[in-house]
Motif scaffolding. Sequence first.
Motif, mmCIF file in Angstrom:
data_model
loop_
_atom_site.group_PDB
_atom_site.id
_atom_site.type_symbol
_atom_site.label_atom_id
_atom_site.label_comp_id
_atom_site.label_asym_id
_atom_site.label_seq_id
_atom_site.Cartn_x
_atom_site.Cartn_y
_atom_site.Cartn_z
ATOM 1 N N LEU A 153 0.834 -1.209 0.000
ATOM 2 C CA LEU A 153 0.000 0.000 0.000
ATOM 3 C C LEU A 153 0.865 1.254 0.000
ATOM 4 O O LEU A 153 0.493 2.264 -0.601
ATOM 5 C CB LEU A 153 -0.962 -0.004 1.188
ATOM 6 C CG LEU A 153 -2.192 -0.872 0.986
ATOM 7 C CD1 LEU A 153 -2.967 -0.998 2.289
ATOM 8 C CD2 LEU A 153 -3.091 -0.321 -0.111
ATOM 9 N N SER A 192 1.799 1.756 -3.488
ATOM 10 C CA SER A 192 0.640 2.313 -4.206
ATOM 11 C C SER A 192 0.513 3.804 -3.949
ATOM 12 O O SER A 192 0.258 4.578 -4.876
ATOM 13 C CB SER A 192 -0.658 1.609 -3.776
ATOM 14 O OG SER A 192 -0.726 0.321 -4.307
ATOM 15 N N CYS A 238 -5.106 5.075 1.206
ATOM 16 C CA CYS A 238 -3.980 4.144 1.394
ATOM 17 C C CYS A 238 -3.306 4.399 2.731
ATOM 18 O O CYS A 238 -2.953 3.457 3.449
ATOM 19 C CB CYS A 238 -2.979 4.263 0.250
ATOM 20 S SG CYS A 238 -3.547 3.539 -1.298
ATOM 21 N N MET A 245 -2.944 1.804 5.783
ATOM 22 C CA MET A 245 -1.638 1.464 6.359
ATOM 23 C C MET A 245 -1.649 1.642 7.877
ATOM 24 O O MET A 245 -1.087 0.823 8.603
ATOM 25 C CB MET A 245 -0.530 2.294 5.721
ATOM 26 C CG MET A 245 -0.187 1.838 4.319
ATOM 27 S SD MET A 245 1.256 2.672 3.611
ATOM 28 C CE MET A 245 0.657 4.336 3.425
ATOM 29 N N ALA A 286 -10.803 1.864 2.080
ATOM 30 C CA ALA A 286 -10.515 1.925 0.642
ATOM 31 C C ALA A 286 -11.665 2.593 -0.107
ATOM 32 O O ALA A 286 -11.444 3.465 -0.949
ATOM 33 C CB ALA A 286 -10.260 0.528 0.096
ATOM 34 N N HIS A 336 -6.392 -0.453 -5.337
ATOM 35 C CA HIS A 336 -5.081 -0.459 -4.688
ATOM 36 C C HIS A 336 -5.046 -1.487 -3.560
ATOM 37 O O HIS A 336 -4.037 -2.172 -3.370
ATOM 38 C CB HIS A 336 -4.723 0.934 -4.174
ATOM 39 C CG HIS A 336 -4.592 1.939 -5.259
ATOM 40 N ND1 HIS A 336 -3.515 1.968 -6.114
ATOM 41 C CD2 HIS A 336 -5.412 2.948 -5.646
ATOM 42 C CE1 HIS A 336 -3.676 2.957 -6.982
ATOM 43 N NE2 HIS A 336 -4.820 3.566 -6.721
ATOM 44 N N LEU A 337 -6.142 -1.601 -2.819
ATOM 45 C CA LEU A 337 -6.228 -2.608 -1.763
ATOM 46 C C LEU A 337 -6.162 -4.002 -2.355
ATOM 47 O O LEU A 337 -5.411 -4.852 -1.881
ATOM 48 C CB LEU A 337 -7.500 -2.422 -0.935
ATOM 49 C CG LEU A 337 -7.762 -3.496 0.133
ATOM 50 C CD1 LEU A 337 -6.618 -3.566 1.132
ATOM 51 C CD2 LEU A 337 -9.096 -3.221 0.819
ATOM 52 N N ALA A 378 -2.676 -4.785 -3.462
ATOM 53 C CA ALA A 378 -1.796 -4.987 -2.309
ATOM 54 C C ALA A 378 -2.034 -6.356 -1.678
ATOM 55 O O ALA A 378 -1.078 -7.045 -1.305
ATOM 56 C CB ALA A 378 -2.014 -3.874 -1.281
#
Length: 113
Positions: A27, A30, A49, A53, A84, A92-93, A96
């Motif tokens: 992440l 990303s 993101c 995190m 997200a 992106h999640l 990842a």
Amino acid sequence: MNIRDRVFAVLESDSKEEFLLALGHRLGISARFIFSEESSDASQQARACNEMMIAIWLQAWSMKSSKGDGYPDSEFLPVLIEKADAGNARPHLRNAIESAFLSLGGEGNRGKD
């Protein structure tokens, strides 16, 4: 086995910490990519993101602490999805998560990359 089932399985395994570290790392990668984009929702996605995190690091830290400040494993993925979705960062999640699975090499995954 779908991705949700795989996440729940790895969270209950000895690979949980490695998975969380890989997930947080991916992440972060990303977010770096998002900052280099010039899309209209880049800031919102990067913020999402970052929020994911923070949740991941809390989860990883709770494994080392007797306080148990993390989320129950059954609630962890829904929390990430909510964060997200708040920033239009679900792709992106997903990327990842898939990358974190690849980094494990076990748990029914395809191997290390």
